[in-house]
Design a protein around this motif. Sequence first.
Motif, mmCIF file in Angstrom:
data_model
loop_
_atom_site.group_PDB
_atom_site.id
_atom_site.type_symbol
_atom_site.label_atom_id
_atom_site.label_comp_id
_atom_site.label_asym_id
_atom_site.label_seq_id
_atom_site.Cartn_x
_atom_site.Cartn_y
_atom_site.Cartn_z
ATOM 1 N N ASP A 1 1.002 -1.129 -0.429
ATOM 2 C CA ASP A 1 0.283 0.142 -0.184
ATOM 3 C C ASP A 1 0.836 1.290 0.268
ATOM 4 N N PHE B 1 0.835 -6.361 -5.824
ATOM 5 C CA PHE B 1 0.151 -5.603 -6.210
ATOM 6 C C PHE B 1 0.846 -4.093 -6.040
ATOM 7 N N VAL C 1 -0.631 -0.366 -4.474
ATOM 8 C CA VAL C 1 -2.150 -0.066 -4.800
ATOM 9 C C VAL C 1 -2.113 1.592 -4.064
ATOM 10 N N ASN C 2 -2.990 2.097 -4.571
ATOM 11 C CA ASN C 2 -2.893 3.657 -3.886
ATOM 12 C C ASN C 2 -2.088 3.990 -4.251
ATOM 13 N N LEU D 1 -1.946 -0.537 -9.445
ATOM 14 C CA LEU D 1 -3.511 0.024 -9.183
ATOM 15 C C LEU D 1 -3.891 1.900 -8.067
ATOM 16 N N GLY E 1 -6.904 3.167 -6.342
ATOM 17 C CA GLY E 1 -7.492 3.128 -4.733
ATOM 18 C C GLY E 1 -8.999 3.119 -4.866
ATOM 19 N N LYS F 1 -12.542 1.089 -7.461
ATOM 20 C CA LYS F 1 -11.592 0.169 -8.836
ATOM 21 C C LYS F 1 -11.548 -0.124 -8.259
ATOM 22 N N LEU F 2 -10.340 -0.312 -7.647
ATOM 23 C CA LEU F 2 -9.540 -1.516 -6.848
ATOM 24 C C LEU F 2 -10.328 -2.342 -5.798
ATOM 25 N N GLU G 1 -11.017 -4.394 -8.676
ATOM 26 C CA GLU G 1 -9.691 -5.516 -9.582
ATOM 27 C C GLU G 1 -9.490 -6.307 -8.537
ATOM 28 N N LEU H 1 -8.351 -0.920 2.542
ATOM 29 C CA LEU H 1 -8.284 -1.014 1.325
ATOM 30 C C LEU H 1 -9.698 -1.165 1.133
#
Length: 310
Positions: free
Chosen positions: A161, A197, A199-200, A227, A229, A232-233, A236, A251
């Motif tokens: 993250d 991944f 993310v954010n 990706l 956040g 949409k995350l 995914e 998350l």
Amino acid sequence: MSEVTQALPEFKPLTDVEKGIYKKLEDDIPNLHFLSETLIFQCIRGWETEDNRYDATVENVKRIIAFRQKARCTELLSEPSEDVDFFLEHWGSEIYGEDVHGHYFWLEQVTTIHAPELLGRFDDEHMKDTRSVLMEALEVKKGNAIATSVNTPHKHIYVMDLSGVTFGHFSSSVKRVVKNVIVEMGNLYPESVHKMFFVNAPFVFRAIWGMITPWLHPVTKEKTYILGGGEKLLKEFEAAGIPRASVPKVLGGQAEPISLKSLIEGWRVSGAPVTPPAIKTEVEKEEEGQKEEEVQKEMVEEGEGGKSES
């Protein structure tokens, strides 16, 4: 196990070629079984894309064994250590639910990794040795430390993250931490990641992604995703087979954390469920050889006796 899961290479048994590699490794590396059955299996497939597959496998298996002996990986889970305690205080690491195939969701966050403090205490090699305590805890949680079957979900999903990341997080020293304790860990625990991944991910991260990708093996790149956040995350994740019930609440999911730190602290009291390395002493090898000779002699004598009676 669903047909989709069975189709994953991870769940397929060793091929005849791979069985041949396994047998040759046993012949060429006396202390091969210092590694768990699952880790040997992962090594056999970890370098299958190399031009000289067997030589690459032997080289890396020997390197992994040497690392595990030096770092005393198994003991890290049960023996009190000031260095391990310091590391766990400054490197947050949690596991959550599973995807549809049984892979654990492993989350680390930039905001819970205190690079300045860690760099002030550890050099590169010591950092890598100590970081292995988290990998060992994860392997035990997955069952890989005692597993004898190759058809279990020995991989995991790794998620970093990046909320709150800035250019300051990517100084040369911090990048060194990332390279040594995340990227190189993949070479010490091959074939352990199902998907990875980030993310954010803010624009600043996407801008420096090009500096990180040269460290990654092409196979790893293929299963790595950057990706954003929000909703949409979550979509995914769902598309990747990770239900919301397994995604951390931080998350947007529903899962509560299990800190690897708490697991390690528990194992210091109760003992980690691991199988000791199967290393035979020279005396044990000699005794084993003598027993084999005696069995063969008995078989010959029985055969001769049978012939005389006929």
